[in-house]
Motif scaffolding. Structure first.
Motif, PDB file in Angstrom:
ATOM      1  N   GLU A 109     -25.868  29.206 -13.669  1.00  0.00           N
ATOM      2  CA  GLU A 109     -25.801  30.275 -14.684  1.00  0.00           C
ATOM      3  C   GLU A 109     -24.771  31.344 -14.327  1.00  0.00           C
ATOM      4  OE1 GLU A 109     -29.451  30.903 -12.068  1.00  0.00           O
ATOM      5  OE2 GLU A 109     -28.715  29.258 -13.284  1.00  0.00           O
ATOM      6  N   GLU A 110     -24.399  31.456 -13.073  1.00  0.00           N
ATOM      7  CA  GLU A 110     -23.357  32.404 -12.664  1.00  0.00           C
ATOM      8  C   GLU A 110     -21.960  31.816 -12.862  1.00  0.00           C
ATOM      9  OE1 GLU A 110     -24.927  34.846  -8.944  1.00  0.00           O
ATOM     10  OE2 GLU A 110     -25.381  32.688  -8.732  1.00  0.00           O
ATOM     11  N   ILE A 111     -21.876  30.515 -12.914  1.00  0.00           N
ATOM     12  CA  ILE A 111     -20.604  29.812 -13.080  1.00  0.00           C
ATOM     13  C   ILE A 111     -20.295  29.588 -14.565  1.00  0.00           C
ATOM     14  CG2 ILE A 111     -19.399  27.639 -12.576  1.00  0.00           C
ATOM     15  CD1 ILE A 111     -21.245  27.511 -10.031  1.00  0.00           C
ATOM     16  N   SER A 112     -21.320  29.429 -15.372  1.00  0.00           N
ATOM     17  CA  SER A 112     -21.162  29.103 -16.791  1.00  0.00           C
ATOM     18  C   SER A 112     -20.253  30.053 -17.567  1.00  0.00           C
ATOM     19  CB  SER A 112     -22.523  29.010 -17.472  1.00  0.00           C
ATOM     20  OG  SER A 112     -23.231  27.909 -16.944  1.00  0.00           O
ATOM     21  N   PRO A 113     -20.285  31.380 -17.322  1.00  0.00           N
ATOM     22  CA  PRO A 113     -19.371  32.253 -18.076  1.00  0.00           C
ATOM     23  C   PRO A 113     -17.893  31.920 -17.850  1.00  0.00           C
ATOM     24  CG  PRO A 113     -21.131  33.558 -17.123  1.00  0.00           C
ATOM     25  CD  PRO A 113     -21.253  32.168 -16.554  1.00  0.00           C
ATOM     26  N   LEU A 114     -17.509  31.574 -16.628  1.00  0.00           N
ATOM     27  CA  LEU A 114     -16.123  31.190 -16.370  1.00  0.00           C
ATOM     28  C   LEU A 114     -15.782  29.930 -17.157  1.00  0.00           C
ATOM     29  CD1 LEU A 114     -13.539  31.471 -14.111  1.00  0.00           C
ATOM     30  CD2 LEU A 114     -14.481  29.195 -13.730  1.00  0.00           C
ATOM     31  N   LEU A 115     -16.677  28.951 -17.136  1.00  0.00           N
ATOM     32  CA  LEU A 115     -16.429  27.706 -17.853  1.00  0.00           C
ATOM     33  C   LEU A 115     -16.358  27.932 -19.360  1.00  0.00           C
ATOM     34  CD1 LEU A 115     -18.764  25.331 -15.803  1.00  0.00           C
ATOM     35  CD2 LEU A 115     -16.294  25.670 -15.524  1.00  0.00           C
ATOM     36  N   ALA A 116     -17.142  28.862 -19.869  1.00  0.00           N
ATOM     37  CA  ALA A 116     -17.101  29.177 -21.295  1.00  0.00           C
ATOM     38  C   ALA A 116     -15.799  29.878 -21.668  1.00  0.00           C
ATOM     39  CB  ALA A 116     -18.301  30.039 -21.676  1.00  0.00           C
ATOM     40  N   ASP A 117     -15.345  30.768 -20.808  1.00  0.00           N
ATOM     41  CA  ASP A 117     -14.101  31.503 -21.071  1.00  0.00           C
ATOM     42  C   ASP A 117     -12.857  30.655 -20.859  1.00  0.00           C
ATOM     43  OD1 ASP A 117     -15.568  33.774 -21.650  1.00  0.00           O
ATOM     44  OD2 ASP A 117     -15.227  34.711 -19.689  1.00  0.00           O
ATOM     45  N   HIS A 118     -12.952  29.648 -20.011  1.00  0.00           N
ATOM     46  CA  HIS A 118     -11.812  28.794 -19.663  1.00  0.00           C
ATOM     47  C   HIS A 118     -12.245  27.328 -19.764  1.00  0.00           C
ATOM     48  CE1 HIS A 118      -9.773  32.390 -18.302  1.00  0.00           C
ATOM     49  NE2 HIS A 118     -10.814  32.670 -17.556  1.00  0.00           N
ATOM     50  N   PRO A 119     -12.309  26.789 -20.980  1.00  0.00           N
ATOM     51  CA  PRO A 119     -12.867  25.445 -21.181  1.00  0.00           C
ATOM     52  C   PRO A 119     -12.078  24.313 -20.511  1.00  0.00           C
ATOM     53  CG  PRO A 119     -11.955  26.312 -23.223  1.00  0.00           C
ATOM     54  CD  PRO A 119     -11.925  27.427 -22.230  1.00  0.00           C
ATOM     55  N   GLU A 120     -10.884  24.601 -20.035  1.00  0.00           N
ATOM     56  CA  GLU A 120     -10.125  23.573 -19.319  1.00  0.00           C
ATOM     57  C   GLU A 120     -10.736  23.301 -17.937  1.00  0.00           C
ATOM     58  OE1 GLU A 120      -8.811  26.417 -20.421  1.00  0.00           O
ATOM     59  OE2 GLU A 120      -7.528  25.860 -22.100  1.00  0.00           O
ATOM     60  N   TRP A 121     -11.515  24.257 -17.434  1.00  0.00           N
ATOM     61  CA  TRP A 121     -12.189  24.099 -16.141  1.00  0.00           C
ATOM     62  C   TRP A 121     -13.518  23.392 -16.364  1.00  0.00           C
ATOM     63  CZ3 TRP A 121     -10.229  25.137 -11.394  1.00  0.00           C
ATOM     64  CH2 TRP A 121      -9.034  25.860 -11.355  1.00  0.00           C
ATOM     65  N   THR A 122     -13.844  22.497 -15.448  1.00  0.00           N
ATOM     66  CA  THR A 122     -15.116  21.788 -15.503  1.00  0.00           C
ATOM     67  C   THR A 122     -15.792  21.905 -14.136  1.00  0.00           C
ATOM     68  OG1 THR A 122     -14.120  19.681 -14.848  1.00  0.00           O
ATOM     69  CG2 THR A 122     -14.282  20.124 -17.221  1.00  0.00           C
ATOM     70  N   GLY A 123     -17.022  21.471 -14.091  1.00  0.00           N
ATOM     71  CA  GLY A 123     -17.720  21.461 -12.810  1.00  0.00           C
ATOM     72  C   GLY A 123     -19.015  22.226 -12.866  1.00  0.00           C
ATOM     73  N   GLY A 124     -19.482  22.565 -11.673  1.00  0.00           N
ATOM     74  CA  GLY A 124     -20.751  23.252 -11.546  1.00  0.00           C
ATOM     75  C   GLY A 124     -20.887  23.827 -10.160  1.00  0.00           C
ATOM     76  N   ALA A 125     -22.081  23.794  -9.640  1.00  0.00           N
ATOM     77  CA  ALA A 125     -22.373  24.453  -8.374  1.00  0.00           C
ATOM     78  C   ALA A 125     -21.698  23.794  -7.167  1.00  0.00           C
ATOM     79  CB  ALA A 125     -23.889  24.509  -8.151  1.00  0.00           C
TER      80      ALA A 125
END
Length: 97
Positions: free
Chosen positions: A7-23
């Motif tokens: 949940e701390e990583i999700s905002p970055l992924l939402a703002d920059h959809p070219e980035w993928t991944g997780g914890a």
């Protein structure tokens, strides 16, 4: 360095959809105009990484770059990885025109 939760990583992924991944890691593929342009991007990312003392894994295949970010010593994604992803994204945006 504290590992981040999804949940701390999700905002970055939402703002920059070219980035993928997780914890475990973040990744991004970028295609440059040609091989010399790809190497120029790698050189610029190297400067950023040295400034931060935080280094990404970079795979170069002709003009395609794959960035993989994680804090190896912590065993996953930390705030350093989010900041490096933001800085790389800013650089890639300027390289794309």
């Amino acid at each position: 360095m504290r590992l981040l939760q999804q949940e701390e990583i999700s905002p970055l992924l939402a703002d920059h959809p070219e980035w993928t991944g997780g914890a475990e890691h973040l990744s991004r593929v970028f295609t440059a105009a040609d091989f010399p342009a790809a190497i120029t991007v790698v050189d610029k990312v190297a400067v950023i990484a040295e400034e931060m003392n935080h280094h990404p894994d970079i795979d170069i295949r002709w003009k395609t770059l794959r960035f993989r970010l994680s804090t190896h010593s912590a065993g996953g994604v930390t705030e350093l990885d989010l900041e490096l992803a933001r800085r790389i994204e800013t650089l890639l945006a300027s390289e794309s025109g």
